[in-house]
Design a protein around this motif. Structure first.
Motif, PDB file in Angstrom:
ATOM      1  N   SER A  24       0.828  -1.197   0.000  1.00 57.44           N
ATOM      2  CA  SER A  24       0.000   0.000   0.000  1.00 57.44           C
ATOM      3  C   SER A  24       0.870   1.257   0.000  1.00 57.44           C
ATOM      4  N   ALA A  25       1.882   1.249   0.862  1.00 55.52           N
ATOM      5  CA  ALA A  25       2.722   2.442   1.016  1.00 55.52           C
ATOM      6  C   ALA A  25       3.567   2.703  -0.236  1.00 55.52           C
ATOM      7  N   ILE A  26       4.197   1.641  -0.741  1.00 56.31           N
ATOM      8  CA  ILE A  26       5.076   1.817  -1.899  1.00 56.31           C
ATOM      9  C   ILE A  26       4.236   1.856  -3.153  1.00 56.31           C
ATOM     10  N   GLY A  27       4.373   2.930  -3.889  1.00 62.13           N
ATOM     11  CA  GLY A  27       3.567   3.026  -5.096  1.00 62.13           C
ATOM     12  C   GLY A  27       3.973   4.242  -5.888  1.00 62.13           C
ATOM     13  N   LEU A  28       2.985   4.801  -6.570  1.00 64.49           N
ATOM     14  CA  LEU A  28       3.270   5.988  -7.382  1.00 64.49           C
ATOM     15  C   LEU A  28       3.778   7.131  -6.516  1.00 64.49           C
ATOM     16  N   GLY A  29       3.385   7.125  -5.243  1.00 66.21           N
ATOM     17  CA  GLY A  29       3.846   8.176  -4.329  1.00 66.21           C
ATOM     18  C   GLY A  29       5.361   8.208  -4.226  1.00 66.21           C
ATOM     19  N   ASN A  30       5.980   7.054  -4.250  1.00 68.04           N
ATOM     20  CA  ASN A  30       7.446   6.996  -4.135  1.00 68.04           C
ATOM     21  C   ASN A  30       8.133   7.291  -5.447  1.00 68.04           C
ATOM     22  N   ILE A 103      -8.514  10.106  -3.595  1.00 67.74           N
ATOM     23  CA  ILE A 103      -7.199   9.582  -3.970  1.00 67.74           C
ATOM     24  C   ILE A 103      -7.324   8.576  -5.107  1.00 67.74           C
ATOM     25  N   TYR A 107      -5.317   8.953  -8.562  1.00 68.21           N
ATOM     26  CA  TYR A 107      -4.211   7.989  -8.539  1.00 68.21           C
ATOM     27  C   TYR A 107      -4.380   6.957  -9.658  1.00 68.21           C
ATOM     28  N   PHE A 228       1.160  10.945   2.396  1.00 69.09           N
ATOM     29  CA  PHE A 228       0.704  10.267   1.182  1.00 69.09           C
ATOM     30  C   PHE A 228       1.509   9.000   0.945  1.00 69.09           C
ATOM     31  N   SER A 229       2.818   9.136   1.074  1.00 69.79           N
ATOM     32  CA  SER A 229       3.671   8.006   0.758  1.00 69.79           C
ATOM     33  C   SER A 229       3.486   6.852   1.744  1.00 69.79           C
ATOM     34  N   THR A 236      -6.568   3.844   5.779  1.00 65.61           N
ATOM     35  CA  THR A 236      -6.163   2.660   5.025  1.00 65.61           C
ATOM     36  C   THR A 236      -5.510   1.663   5.976  1.00 65.61           C
TER      37      THR A 236
HETATM   38  N1  PFF Z   1       1.089   5.354  -0.424  1.00 60.32           N
HETATM   39  C1  PFF Z   1       0.716   5.244  -1.802  1.00 60.32           C
HETATM   40  C2  PFF Z   1       1.895   5.667  -2.645  1.00 60.32           C
HETATM   41  O1  PFF Z   1       2.872   6.186  -2.114  1.00 60.32           O
HETATM   42  O2  PFF Z   1       1.822   5.484  -3.848  1.00 60.32           O
HETATM   43  C3  PFF Z   1      -0.495   6.072  -2.115  1.00 60.32           C
HETATM   44  C4  PFF Z   1      -1.599   5.883  -1.144  1.00 60.32           C
HETATM   45  C5  PFF Z   1      -2.141   4.628  -0.948  1.00 60.32           C
HETATM   46  C6  PFF Z   1      -2.047   6.942  -0.390  1.00 60.32           C
HETATM   47  C7  PFF Z   1      -3.112   4.446  -0.003  1.00 60.32           C
HETATM   48  C8  PFF Z   1      -3.027   6.783   0.549  1.00 60.32           C
HETATM   49  C9  PFF Z   1      -3.541   5.521   0.733  1.00 60.32           C
HETATM   50  F1  PFF Z   1      -4.459   5.365   1.620  1.00 60.32           F
END
Ligand code: PFF
Length: 454
Positions: A24-30, A103, A107, A228-229, A236
């Motif tokens: 969940s944490a690692i994604g487009l945000g990173n 989001i 996203y 966000f990241s 969540t």
């Molecule tokens: N953390 C995800 C990212 O860095 O891509 C984006 C995200 C996922 C934000 C889930 C918030 C969330 F609840």
């Protein structure tokens, strides 16, 4: 005859929890958001602030969310209802569900772009293109309407498909394989990027702080990016926390997830900034940064085609394990609060998110001139969720745990009823009681220009 409620799903193992939460944490945000936001905010000085926020505020908020979720065993709204009956704390849950809608809408629009880029990579679309041409390619793709829309729906569909099937087997299994693979590919890209001629400028942009670049809005951007990241501030991780088994150690889980996420963000910066400078792209290029920079690197590498396919594929996968977690917030809410079946809840959530999502997709084309507070719909969702809703949610969440839920119950949950030591407890309590609320409130008011202490 009233049937017992079906047993709630839970993650199978501790590694599974970490894979899912890190997924969940690692994604487009990173990989997409962090580099361009850091680029727009001066680089290294921004990154130092970001790291400080992750450690001092991010981890405590994450731990608070896990604590609430595992204690209550409910969706985000239901969790607050259960832990604080007849009190208005459930409003945090409503805010979380609203943030999830917002989001997911923008996203998934970007996640759709990754599908176009997978397609381009496979069909050799980057081959022989100059940096300028790659730039145009991104602009002409995003200023079209049908392709971005189609990819958006494909991505929404994929997300819905996995959620419908239940999270456990899908996320847990896939993330365990795909996350390490993402890491390997990032390392290869970093090696290529830092050895490009002219890369040194990018490395110093990333690691040599220039504090004169830091202004009030930078501080808010850094806090927003940290929230966000880490996927925190909207429930969540309350939702995922509710699937964590009672025997798992919440403290070490939160720590591992936050550290992995941060590590990947820095790695992404290392893969991207040297190339940005080497190809003379401005670091503040905005949302297209990664989509223009990376194809440039691939152009320069032997075997570039195969790496570009792998990279955009993994970017898409990283995005998918994040969109799943956001959709799960809404679906768990519909299932438990509206008593819907999982399948129907997923249809309803997907359909309603898509209405907003279409507007986000069209924000770079036919709706580019439709502005609210000076933002396109896409920009508004991006800015308000990260910089307002998530920090505000985080603020209320820590206040809830520190001042309402209280030390004793928090201790009970974090030590698994006395079985674990949780030596960090005094520090955690101090942070969520004083440091985090004051810091978030301050950054918030300052960043929005409501106070000015400079
Ligand atoms: N953390 C995800 C990212 O860095 O891509 C984006 C995200 C996922 C934000 C889930 C918030 C969330 F609840």
């Amino acid at each position: 005859m009233s049937a017992l409620p079906p047993k709630r799903e839970s993650f199978g193992s501790k590694f599974g929890v970490i894979a899912a939460a890190a997924g969940s944490a690692i994604g487009l945000g990173n990989i997409w958001r962090f580099p361009y936001v850091a680029g727009e905010n001066g680089g290294a000085a921004f990154i130092i602030l970001y790291l400080a926020f992750v450690i001092a505020i991010g981890i405590p908020v994450m731990l608070s969310e896990f604590t609430i979720g595992r204690r209550a065993q409910q969706n985000v709204y239901g969790s607050f209802r259960k832990l604080a009956p007849n009190r208005p704390w459930y409003l945090i849950g409503i805010m979380g569900v609203v943030a999830a809608f917002m989001i997911l809408a923008f996203y998934t629009a970007v996640a759709g772009w990754t599908l176009e880029y997978i397609y381009q990579a496979i069909t050799g679309g980057f081959n022989g293109k100059t940096p300028g041409e790659l730039n145009n390619m991104f602009d002409s793709f995003t200023s079209g309407t049908s392709r971005p829309l189609i990819w958006f729906f494909v991505f929404m569909g994929l997300t819905a498909f996995i959620i419908m099937a239940g999270v456990k087997n899908g996320i847990e299994k896939s993330t365990k394989i795909l996350m390490p693979l993402l890491l390997i590919i990032l390392v290869i890209l970093i090696v290529r990027s830092v050895t490009l001629p002219g890369a040194a400028k990018g490395i110093s942009f990333l690691f040599k702080p220039d504090f004169s670049k830091i202004g009030a809005s930078t501080v808010l951007e850094a806090l927003g990016q940290a929230f966000f990241s880490l996927s925190i501030g909207m429930g969540t991780l309350v939702t995922y926390g509710s699937y964590i088994q009672k025997s798992d150690d919440l403290g070490s889980t939160a720590f591992s997830v936050a550290m992995t996420d941060t590590f990947i963000a820095i790695m992404a910066g290392l893969a991207i900034f040297p190339a940005v400078f080497a190809f003379d792209i401005t670091p503040g290029y905005g949302e297209g940064l990664v989509f223009v920079t990376l194809p440039n690197i691939f152009q320069q590498m032997p075997g570039g085609t195969i790496f570009s396919i792998m990279f955009f594929l993994l970017l898409g996968v990283a995005a998918l394990t994040s969109t799943i977690s956001v959709l799960e917030v809404i679906v768990a809410f519909f299932v438990e609060e509206l008593k819907m079946k999982r399948k129907a809840a997923t249809y309803l959530a997907t359909f309603s998110v898509s209405l907003l999502g279409i507007m986000c997709v069209l924000s770079t084309s036919s709706m580019a001139d439709f502005k609210i507070f000076g933002f396109t719909v896409f920009g508004l969702m991006n800015f308000t969720t990260a910089n307002i809703l998530l920090p505000l949610g985080g603020l209320l969440i820590v206040i809830f745990v520190a001042w309402f839920f209280g030390r004793d119950k928090a201790k009970d949950e974090l030590t698994n009823g006395g079985k674990l030591k949780a030596l960090y407890l005094p520090v955690f309590m101090f942070i969520i009681k004083y440091v985090a609320p004051l810091a978030i409130a301050f950054v918030f008011l300052q960043g929005l220009g409501l106070i000015n202490l400079k």
